[in-house]
Design a protein around this motif. Structure first.
Motif, PDB file in Angstrom:
ATOM      1  N   ARG A   1      17.562  32.143  -4.089  1.00  0.00           N
ATOM      2  CA  ARG A   1      16.912  33.547  -3.952  1.00  0.00           C
ATOM      3  C   ARG A   1      16.672  34.201  -5.361  1.00  0.00           C
ATOM      4  O   ARG A   1      15.857  34.840  -5.533  1.00  0.00           O
ATOM      5  N   LEU A   2      17.617  33.961  -6.381  1.00  0.00           N
ATOM      6  CA  LEU A   2      17.487  34.571  -7.669  1.00  0.00           C
ATOM      7  C   LEU A   2      16.340  33.787  -8.325  1.00  0.00           C
ATOM      8  O   LEU A   2      15.439  34.531  -8.866  1.00  0.00           O
ATOM      9  N   ASN A   3      16.191  32.704  -8.174  1.00  0.00           N
ATOM     10  CA  ASN A   3      15.234  31.819  -9.013  1.00  0.00           C
ATOM     11  C   ASN A   3      13.700  32.238  -8.281  1.00  0.00           C
ATOM     12  O   ASN A   3      13.023  32.459  -9.102  1.00  0.00           O
TER      13      ASN A   3
ATOM     14  N   SER B   1      13.064  35.047  -6.914  1.00  0.00           N
ATOM     15  CA  SER B   1      12.605  36.400  -7.253  1.00  0.00           C
ATOM     16  C   SER B   1      12.364  36.729  -8.651  1.00  0.00           C
ATOM     17  O   SER B   1      11.503  37.345  -9.224  1.00  0.00           O
ATOM     18  N   ALA B   2      13.089  35.759  -9.401  1.00  0.00           N
ATOM     19  CA  ALA B   2      12.669  35.837 -10.946  1.00  0.00           C
ATOM     20  C   ALA B   2      11.144  35.369 -11.349  1.00  0.00           C
ATOM     21  O   ALA B   2      10.268  35.811 -11.856  1.00  0.00           O
ATOM     22  N   ALA B   3      11.093  34.150 -10.597  1.00  0.00           N
ATOM     23  CA  ALA B   3       9.581  33.205 -10.929  1.00  0.00           C
ATOM     24  C   ALA B   3       8.647  33.832 -10.235  1.00  0.00           C
ATOM     25  O   ALA B   3       8.155  33.218  -9.155  1.00  0.00           O
ATOM     26  N   THR B   4       8.316  35.098 -10.333  1.00  0.00           N
ATOM     27  CA  THR B   4       7.124  35.568  -9.323  1.00  0.00           C
ATOM     28  C   THR B   4       5.696  35.192  -9.757  1.00  0.00           C
ATOM     29  O   THR B   4       4.570  35.392  -8.983  1.00  0.00           O
ATOM     30  N   SER B   5       5.476  34.618 -11.020  1.00  0.00           N
ATOM     31  CA  SER B   5       4.268  34.309 -11.453  1.00  0.00           C
ATOM     32  C   SER B   5       3.998  32.950 -10.799  1.00  0.00           C
ATOM     33  O   SER B   5       2.708  32.742 -10.377  1.00  0.00           O
ATOM     34  N   SER B   6       4.809  32.013 -10.572  1.00  0.00           N
ATOM     35  CA  SER B   6       4.347  30.706  -9.814  1.00  0.00           C
ATOM     36  C   SER B   6       3.858  31.278  -8.404  1.00  0.00           C
ATOM     37  O   SER B   6       4.753  31.968  -7.535  1.00  0.00           O
ATOM     38  N   SER B   7       3.017  30.567  -7.745  1.00  0.00           N
ATOM     39  CA  SER B   7       2.725  30.680  -6.456  1.00  0.00           C
ATOM     40  C   SER B   7       3.760  30.266  -5.488  1.00  0.00           C
ATOM     41  O   SER B   7       3.869  29.189  -5.086  1.00  0.00           O
ATOM     42  N   PRO B   8       4.531  31.214  -4.916  1.00  0.00           N
ATOM     43  CA  PRO B   8       5.541  31.155  -3.841  1.00  0.00           C
ATOM     44  C   PRO B   8       5.149  30.719  -2.641  1.00  0.00           C
ATOM     45  O   PRO B   8       4.830  31.696  -1.520  1.00  0.00           O
TER      46      PRO B   8
ATOM     47  N   ARG C   1       9.237  27.220  -0.914  1.00  0.00           N
ATOM     48  CA  ARG C   1      10.365  27.630  -0.855  1.00  0.00           C
ATOM     49  C   ARG C   1      11.268  26.819   0.247  1.00  0.00           C
ATOM     50  O   ARG C   1      12.491  26.721   0.007  1.00  0.00           O
ATOM     51  N   GLY C   2      10.670  26.417   1.206  1.00  0.00           N
ATOM     52  CA  GLY C   2      11.199  25.536   2.082  1.00  0.00           C
ATOM     53  C   GLY C   2      12.012  24.378   1.429  1.00  0.00           C
ATOM     54  O   GLY C   2      13.134  23.835   1.714  1.00  0.00           O
ATOM     55  N   LYS C   3      11.203  23.756   0.609  1.00  0.00           N
ATOM     56  CA  LYS C   3      11.699  22.623  -0.194  1.00  0.00           C
ATOM     57  C   LYS C   3      12.782  22.927  -1.250  1.00  0.00           C
ATOM     58  O   LYS C   3      13.867  22.135  -1.190  1.00  0.00           O
ATOM     59  N   ALA C   4      12.767  24.021  -1.800  1.00  0.00           N
ATOM     60  CA  ALA C   4      13.711  24.421  -2.674  1.00  0.00           C
ATOM     61  C   ALA C   4      15.165  24.818  -1.877  1.00  0.00           C
ATOM     62  O   ALA C   4      16.113  24.333  -2.458  1.00  0.00           O
ATOM     63  N   VAL C   5      14.969  25.245  -0.711  1.00  0.00           N
ATOM     64  CA  VAL C   5      15.959  25.525   0.143  1.00  0.00           C
ATOM     65  C   VAL C   5      16.646  24.248   0.599  1.00  0.00           C
ATOM     66  O   VAL C   5      17.973  23.926   0.520  1.00  0.00           O
ATOM     67  N   ARG C   6      15.775  23.001   1.035  1.00  0.00           N
ATOM     68  CA  ARG C   6      16.315  22.001   1.448  1.00  0.00           C
ATOM     69  C   ARG C   6      17.024  21.371   0.345  1.00  0.00           C
ATOM     70  O   ARG C   6      17.929  20.564   0.435  1.00  0.00           O
ATOM     71  N   GLU C   7      16.307  21.363  -0.682  1.00  0.00           N
ATOM     72  CA  GLU C   7      17.075  20.657  -2.065  1.00  0.00           C
ATOM     73  C   GLU C   7      18.293  21.303  -2.387  1.00  0.00           C
ATOM     74  O   GLU C   7      19.322  20.583  -2.684  1.00  0.00           O
ATOM     75  N   ALA C   8      18.504  22.564  -2.446  1.00  0.00           N
ATOM     76  CA  ALA C   8      19.612  23.079  -2.531  1.00  0.00           C
ATOM     77  C   ALA C   8      20.859  22.798  -1.464  1.00  0.00           C
ATOM     78  O   ALA C   8      22.094  22.555  -1.702  1.00  0.00           O
ATOM     79  N   ALA C   9      20.296  22.713  -0.148  1.00  0.00           N
ATOM     80  CA  ALA C   9      21.209  22.476   0.866  1.00  0.00           C
ATOM     81  C   ALA C   9      21.858  20.768   0.584  1.00  0.00           C
ATOM     82  O   ALA C   9      23.093  20.450   0.667  1.00  0.00           O
ATOM     83  N   ASP C  10      20.847  20.096   0.191  1.00  0.00           N
ATOM     84  CA  ASP C  10      21.310  18.532   0.017  1.00  0.00           C
ATOM     85  C   ASP C  10      22.254  18.322  -1.233  1.00  0.00           C
ATOM     86  O   ASP C  10      23.152  17.676  -0.952  1.00  0.00           O
ATOM     87  N   ARG C  11      21.960  19.113  -2.302  1.00  0.00           N
ATOM     88  CA  ARG C  11      22.633  19.359  -3.276  1.00  0.00           C
ATOM     89  C   ARG C  11      24.263  19.695  -3.043  1.00  0.00           C
ATOM     90  O   ARG C  11      25.365  19.217  -3.232  1.00  0.00           O
ATOM     91  N   ALA C  12      24.287  20.805  -2.132  1.00  0.00           N
ATOM     92  CA  ALA C  12      25.523  21.512  -1.975  1.00  0.00           C
ATOM     93  C   ALA C  12      26.333  20.314  -0.956  1.00  0.00           C
ATOM     94  O   ALA C  12      27.603  20.073  -0.978  1.00  0.00           O
ATOM     95  N   LEU C  13      25.471  19.468  -0.023  1.00  0.00           N
ATOM     96  CA  LEU C  13      26.256  18.429   0.729  1.00  0.00           C
ATOM     97  C   LEU C  13      26.691  17.301  -0.130  1.00  0.00           C
ATOM     98  O   LEU C  13      28.013  16.666   0.002  1.00  0.00           O
TER      99      LEU C  13
END
Lengths: 92, 220
Positions: B69-71, B73-80, B85-97
């Motif tokens: 979320r922080l990333n 909200s910070a990087a608003t210049s890159s086209s979100p 965003r879905g991929k970022a969430v998936r990667e974060a979940a995989d990393r946590a796992l």
């Protein structure tokens, strides 16, 4: 027959049949029992492996869907103020 | 700072409590089945279904999502885009796992190692593209196609029995097990499936939580 085949293959997959059966039966425990036949002891290893691949792909797809929904929810939260306060306290 | 931390901690425990309550039914049934199972399998079986493990994973998942979320909200210049965003969430979940696996399994180490490799590749790319760009891209694609051709040939040979072929396919699905021996792939697959199931359950309950908060009428 399977012994001869495993000896002929040049790859380093020369594990014993018993070990193979052991591992495959262990794997079978975690698969959802959709295609349960009458003789549950004699399901072929190839079938188990196929089911495993399908199941892993299915789980990957579910994780993708859930992460898409999560990202949508995380973004849509900022609009409503009373709920946003609650969720911000949870996630920040 | 200390007050902030103390404020953060109880909310995470409430979410994990809610997560725990929903999972209690599945955990109790799993615990009873694990006692009857064998030695090694029951160990891993109980590991991924224990309440403690689920608590650890859900806490890490929430932390990872905070960072996403922080990333974003910070990087608003890159086209979100929604896909990114879905991929970022998936990667974060995989990393946590992978982190909650504590480095005991191959696939968890591969997930964490891949992320570091990607970071290095991103840094190196601007240097190589300043040189002859057409040559490097052609070489890269030919290398990739060579590797792919070899692996496809091996899979299509009739000498390799059916079971071995399927094990190779399975090895490509599990991260980090593309070139491992057959028993290693099978063991990693058993652990990976259980971890994935836990990930799905945790994300499901999180989605339910968030959507229930979103649809709840505001208190007047």
């Amino acid at each position: 027959m399977s012994n001869r085949r495993s000896r002929q293959s040049s790859s380093a997959s020369r594990i014993s049949d018993d070990q193979m059966i052991d591992l495959v039966s262990k794997l079978r425990q975690f698969l959802p029992e959709i295609h349960e036949r009458r003789r549950s002891d004699k399901v072929s290893a190839s079938k188990v492996l196929q089911e495993t691949c399908n199941y892993i792909r299915k789980l990957h797809r579910e994780v993708d869907n859930l992460s898409d929904r999560l990202s949508q929810l995380l973004d849509s939260v900022d609009e409503d103020s009373p709920e946003a306060v609650v969720i911000r306290s949870l996630l920040m | 700072m200390a007050t902030l931390i103390s404020e953060i901690e109880p909310p995470t425990s409430t979410t994990t409590d809610l997560v725990r309550r929903k999972k209690r039914s599945s955990v109790s049934s799993a615990a009873s089945s694990s006692t009857t199972a064998g030695s090694v399998s029951s160990e891993s079986h109980a590991r991924w279904r224990s309440e403690k493990q689920q608590r650890i994973y859900s806490a890490k998942l929430i932390q990872a999502l905070q960072q996403v979320r922080l990333n974003s909200s910070a990087a608003t210049s890159s086209s979100p885009t929604a896909q990114k965003r879905g991929k970022a969430v998936r990667e974060a979940a995989d990393r946590a796992l992978a982190v909650s696996a504590r480095g005991r399994t191959l696939w968890s180490r591969a997930i964490l190692a891949n992320r570091i490799k990607l970071k290095f590749r991103k840094q190196k790319r601007p240097r190589t593209t300043t040189k002859i760009p057409s040559m490097t891209t052609v070489v890269n694609s030919s290398n990739r196609s060579r590797k792919r051709r070899v692996s496809v040939l091996r899979l299509n040979k009739k000498n390799i029995p059916d079971v071995n072929r399927k094990v190779r396919v399975l090895g490509r699905l599990v991260p980090g097990c593309g070139k491992q021996s057959v028993p290693v792939i099978l063991e990693e697959a058993t652990d990976y499936i259980q971890a994935l199931e836990m990930q799905v359950r945790a994300m499901n309950s999180l989605v339910q939580l968030l959507s229930s908060y979103g649809s709840a009428p505001p208190p007047i």
